[in-house]
Design a protein around this motif. Structure first.
Motif, short mmCIF file in Angstrom:
data_model
loop_
_atom_site.label_atom_id
_atom_site.label_comp_id
_atom_site.label_asym_id
_atom_site.label_seq_id
_atom_site.Cartn_x
_atom_site.Cartn_y
_atom_site.Cartn_z
N GLN A 102 46.36 30.49 28.70
CA GLN A 102 44.92 30.75 28.61
C GLN A 102 44.40 31.46 29.85
O GLN A 102 43.59 32.39 29.77
N LYS B 243 39.27 39.78 30.96
CA LYS B 243 38.24 40.20 31.93
C LYS B 243 38.54 41.59 32.47
O LYS B 243 37.64 42.43 32.62
N GLY C 56 42.82 35.08 29.72
CA GLY C 56 41.45 35.25 30.23
C GLY C 56 41.36 36.31 31.30
O GLY C 56 40.44 37.13 31.32
#
Length: 581
Positions: free
Chosen positions: A174, A182, A178
């Protein structure tokens, strides 16, 4: 002697530890991502002293004071001699003193440790290799005995990292996703912003050249813009202009006003798309014409011309509004030059105001006002005469420009070698025709009032009287043509007074104040209103007396009566059968 205040100022170089209220200042250690401040916890001084004392006994030993008690009592010289003797005794032989009372310091202990550790590591490596070799030899001599060594005892062991827990692996995935999301979003935002800037630049470029074509289609002048500051101007340099300027001044205007009538297109990267044109030297002033008249009852009435804003948001409207301001400023500058030499009126001149006593009970004011305040205040009392004066000033300015251009072209076409240059002729005046116009209006009103008064008296006496006025006999086209001509053409009109539908009195006028009476027997020039009044009385009296004689002759025809006018007494005389009336 008192010292100056700056010498009494004292500045403490000690680090502040208390605020103005006497509270101790906390020491900032860190700032968390959410903005919270982390301060050093406050430590009790008693606990700090206790910890330091405990460190002394913990690091130096429990018998710290007992071990150093004897050494502190000896003087420095004796201690040095004792150390030297101790060293000699150690060098002579350590068998006599196997135990020494000297305690090692931490520095000495660290030095000893650093010297022993490499040797211990070497010994450890040798012992390990010897053990492995011995085990290998024993295994080769006893083949039936199972070996407890690894398949490659002399090879380097490979240690694999144990696989992480599933929950930890999911959490790491994760975090990785993530972070990538981003980064992708940041890259996408970067590309999106760059694309928007490129599109805005393309749209701004298209709008820039469309506006340039609109300006050229409106027949406004386009001039090459000067090179930017710092551009190369030497031999072989590119001196081609990369931009252009918009010129909206009049061709024959002075150089100062032509420089002021320069605009430029807004830059392509400008964010203000509403203002496509920029006017760096625009003053935003308008010319306002005001007339102040004093009424017979003593009250004063002031009126002014109506100022219309030509700026409707388009390029052509913005240029017309800026051109109107520059033209009116040129008109005002020319009026200031002429106001000091008026032959028939007195004037007061200031920087932005001209006050002229144009005629009796009439004052003319010419002033430069701010364009914004003029547009807001244009809803007041307006007068068509002020609008006429305002428009006439523009016509007279064009006439002056035409005369200047004619003289300039004529001087350029005729070359006289060895001859001196002819001086420039005086341009046609702007202010004097306006003064003549206002004086003519005031003069015509006074003449009309006098004729109306006589006509009203005749009607009151029962005599039919009709009056026809024509203040300006010429047509509008002829009047404008006379204003554009270099030679002055006075404005003329006429007034007709019809008495009893039989007799006519004709008067002609000419600006500024010339009145001529056209009689059956002569043509008379009238110099004053009193002379006009006396002439009207004499002519009307003579016409009435003649009419009385005609009526008396008709009535006394049976008695052979005779009627005539006595010019000396100014009476009608009738005679019949010894009677005189």
């Amino acid at each position: 002697m008192d010292e100056p205040p700056w010498k009494k100022l004292k500045l403490s170089l000690e680090r502040p530890y208390k605020d103005d209220s006497g509270e101790p200042l906390p020491e900032l250690l860190d700032i968390t991502p959410d903005g919270q401040h982390v301060y050093r916890p406050r430590e009790d001084p008693t606990d700090a002293v206790g910890k330091k004392l405990w460190r002394i006994f913990d690091e130096r030993g429990r018998d710290f004071f007992e071990a150093h008690k004897g050494s502190r009592a000896l003087p420095p010289v004796q201690s040095q001699s004792q150390d030297a003797a101790t060293q000699e005794e150690d060098a002579a032989g350590s068998e006599e003193h196997p135990e020494s009372s000297h305690t090692m310091t931490p520095e000495e202990l660290l030095k000893m440790r650093m010297s022993l550790l490499p040797q211990l590591y070497i010994a450890f490596g040798e012992m390990t290799q010897a053990r492995d070799l011995l085990t290998l030899l024993l295994s080769s001599s006893l083949p039936t005995q199972p070996s407890s060594l690894p398949p490659a005892p002399l090879a380097a062991p490979v240690v694999n990292k144990p696989p992480p827990i599933l929950s930890v692996r999911a959490f790491d995935a994760q975090l990785t996703i993530g972070g990538k999301d981003k980064a992708l979003r940041a890259a996408a935002d970067l590309f999106k912003g760059a694309a928007e800037k490129i599109e805005d630049s393309r749209v701004a470029g298209e709008r820039y050249w469309l506006d340039a074509l609109k300006i050229r289609r409106g027949n406004w002048g386009l001039l090459p813009a000067p090179l930017p500051l710092g551009s190369a101007t030497g031999k072989g340099a590119d001196k081609t202009s990369k931009d252009f300027l918009v010129s909206f001044g009049l061709e024959e205007s002075p150089a100062a006003f032509r420089r002021r009538a320069i605009g430029r297109m807004a830059a392509m990267g400008s964010t203000d798309s509403a203002n496509a044109l920029e006017f760096p030297l625009r003053q935003r002033t308008r010319l306002r014409v005001s007339l102040s008249r004093t009424r017979p009852d003593g009250t004063r009435q002031t009126s002014h011309n109506s100022l219309n804003d030509s700026d409707d948001g388009s390029l052509d409207g913005a240029l017309r509004a800026a051109q109107a301001e520059v033209v009116e400023q040129e008109i005002f500058a020319a009026l200031i030059k002429e106001a000091s030499s008026l032959p028939t009126a007195s004037a007061e001149v200031s920087e932005r105001l001209i006050v002229i006593d144009a005629a009796q009970n009439t004052e003319l004011r010419l002033d430069l006002v701010d364009a914004d305040s003029a547009s807001r205040g244009s809803s007041g009392l307006t007068d068509p005469v002020c609008d006429l004066v305002y428009s006439t000033l523009h016509i007279l300015l064009l006439r002056a420009h035409t005369a200047s251009k004619t003289h300039r072209l004529g001087r350029a076409s005729i070359f006289r070698p060895g001859g001196s240059a002819q001086p420039a002729p005086q341009p046609p005046p702007l202010l004097q025709p306006i003064i003549d116009l206002l004086q003519y209006q005031e003069f015509w009103e006074r003449v009309r009032d006098e004729i109306e008064r006589v006509a009203a008296a005749l009607r009151l006496a029962g005599v039919a009287a009709r009056v026809h006025y024509d203040p300006v006999a010429d047509s509008g086209e002829a009047l404008v043509a006379s204003l554009q001509d270099e030679k002055p053409h006075p404005i003329g009109g006429e007034a007709l007074l019809r008495i009893d539908d039989r007799h006519t009195l004709r008067f002609t006028t000419s600006s500024p104040s010339t009145l001529t009476a056209h009689m059956p027997q002569a043509t008379l020039s009238i110099a004053s209103i009193s002379q006009l009044s006396q002439l009207l009385v004499d002519e009307i009296s003579g016409r009435l007396l003649n009419r009385i004689c005609e009526i008396g002759t008709e009535r006394c025809e049976r008695v052979s009566g005779t009627w005539f006018v006595d010019l000396l007494s100014g009476r009608s005389v009738g005679r019949w059968e010894g009677c005189v009336l």
